[in-house]
Write a protein that holds these residues in place. Structure first.
Motif, PDB file in Angstrom:
ATOM      1  N   ALA A 140      37.941  36.289  48.444  1.00 33.38           N
ATOM      2  CA  ALA A 140      37.189  35.249  47.734  1.00 33.38           C
ATOM      3  C   ALA A 140      36.864  35.705  46.326  1.00 33.38           C
ATOM      4  O   ALA A 140      36.984  34.938  45.375  1.00 33.38           O
ATOM      5  N   ARG A 141      36.478  36.967  46.211  1.00 36.89           N
ATOM      6  CA  ARG A 141      36.128  37.475  44.882  1.00 36.89           C
ATOM      7  C   ARG A 141      37.359  37.592  43.983  1.00 36.89           C
ATOM      8  O   ARG A 141      37.290  37.334  42.795  1.00 36.89           O
ATOM      9  N   ARG A 142      38.471  37.963  44.596  1.00 33.36           N
ATOM     10  CA  ARG A 142      39.702  38.069  43.804  1.00 33.36           C
ATOM     11  C   ARG A 142      40.090  36.684  43.271  1.00 33.36           C
ATOM     12  O   ARG A 142      40.452  36.514  42.113  1.00 33.36           O
ATOM     13  N   ARG A 143      39.982  35.682  44.163  1.00 34.62           N
ATOM     14  CA  ARG A 143      40.313  34.301  43.770  1.00 34.62           C
ATOM     15  C   ARG A 143      39.397  33.838  42.641  1.00 34.62           C
ATOM     16  O   ARG A 143      39.831  33.219  41.686  1.00 34.62           O
ATOM     17  N   GLU A 144      38.124  34.171  42.769  1.00 37.74           N
ATOM     18  CA  GLU A 144      37.171  33.768  41.742  1.00 37.74           C
ATOM     19  C   GLU A 144      37.470  34.457  40.412  1.00 37.74           C
ATOM     20  O   GLU A 144      37.378  33.848  39.350  1.00 37.74           O
ATOM     21  N   ALA A 145      37.862  35.728  40.493  1.00 38.50           N
ATOM     22  CA  ALA A 145      38.204  36.463  39.269  1.00 38.50           C
ATOM     23  C   ALA A 145      39.419  35.840  38.592  1.00 38.50           C
ATOM     24  O   ALA A 145      39.474  35.720  37.367  1.00 38.50           O
ATOM     25  N   GLU A 146      40.388  35.413  39.401  1.00 37.25           N
ATOM     26  CA  GLU A 146      41.586  34.766  38.834  1.00 37.25           C
ATOM     27  C   GLU A 146      41.218  33.468  38.128  1.00 37.25           C
ATOM     28  O   GLU A 146      41.693  33.187  37.029  1.00 37.25           O
TER      29      GLU A 146
END
Ligand SMILES: Nc1ncnc2c1ncn2[C@@H]1O[C@H](COP(=O)(O)OP(=O)(O)O)[C@@H](O)[C@H]1O
Ligand SMILES: [Mg+2]
Length: 272
Positions: A140-146
């Motif tokens: 989820a955090r990776r997606r948000e960072a993207e």
């Protein structure tokens, strides 16, 4: 007028197979009570160019966008995008196919900052937040960072970086127009329907917005543009479709439709 036709590239009208048209509209009708807002409008949009959709007020241009994006259901007719019938899809499904539209008057979430506004539209797929939550916090955090990276780069591209943390309500009219373009870009579209992206902005910004549209096209996005600013239409559109009274009246280059006497009559006698 500067740069007239500087971006017009040679292409042969009608040289595409129907199945390769990104967007094809056939015989679309929609009446509001007794008023035929769309009365059998048909057109095909060629890929990789900006097509202008012009016509007098009340011609049915915005209604056409509402039907294509499935906000309204046509009474009859067909609409295909990338060869797929889309007239029974829901708006978010059409967005997911890569067809997005902007609104004449920017809509949205006034309490949000520019950054938050872009993030919301980057994560628009239904169920996305639930799915993201289930994926676990790392993903989820990776997606948000993207998404954040995408939002920042779109803001930079539209020269909105300096207002990225400002509330949308504090933006100038012109900045709101740019943000509306940014919102569309967050969906990584193949094709964008722009409804008067330069309405009410000063001539310098109108020219800048034209440049943004040209740069989208050079990135491979197909554009259909409703606009009253004829200088802008002339500068950036390789094709122009004229609507009047719910129908497509003429199609061609800007020069061709400008010389068309039916088009001239439609503008003179148009509903105002
Ligand atoms: N939701 C609606 N309800 C009733 N009439 C509408 C609605 N939307 C558009 N119309 C009417 O349909 C016609 C076409 O409007 P519109 O598509 O907004 O024209 P344009 O964008 O070309 O100026 C107009 O007469 C308008 O008043
Ligand atoms: Mg309109």
């Amino acid at each position: 007028m500067m740069n007239m036709h500087a971006h017009a590239q040679a292409h042969t009208p009608g040289s595409y197979e129907v199945s390769t048209y990104p967007l094809a509209v056939e015989g679309v009708r929609l009446a509001f009570g007794g008023l035929k807002a769309l009365d059998g409008a048909s057109f095909h949009i060629q890929p990789g160019i900006i097509t202008g959709l012009i016509g007098p007020n009340g011609a049915g241009k915005t209604t056409m966008f509402n039907v294509i994006s499935s906000l309204y259901r046509a009474d009859s007719g067909s609409i295909t995008f990338m060869g797929r019938t889309i007239e029974r899809l829901r708006p978010h499904q059409i967005t997911r196919l890569g067809l997005v539209r902007t609104f004449q008057i920017a809509r949205g979430f006034p309490k949000l900052t520019v950054f938050e506004h872009l993030m919301v539209y980057g994560d628009q797929q239904p169920g996305e937040s639930i799915r993201t939550a289930l994926m676990g916090s790392v993903k989820a955090r990776r997606r948000e960072a993207e998404l954040a990276e995408k939002a920042l780069s779109i803001a930079a591209r539209l020269r909105l970086s300096h207002v990225i943390d400002n509330k949308v309500t504090d933006l100038s009219g012109g900045q709101k127009k740019l943000l509306e373009i940014g919102r569309a870009l967050m969906a990584e579209p193949r094709m964008i329907l722009f409804d008067e992206p330069a309405a009410g902005v000063n001539p310098t910004l109108a020219e800048e917005i034209g440049d943004h549209l040209l740069s989208l096209v050079s990135d491979g996005v197909t554009v259909l543009l409703i606009e009253h600013d004829m200088a802008l239409i002339e500068r950036i559109c390789q094709r122009v479709i004229v609507m009047a009274q719910g129908r497509t009246l003429a199609e061609g280059t800007f020069e061709e439709v400008r010389e068309n006497s039916e088009v001239q009559d439609a503008y003179l006698g148009g509903r105002r």
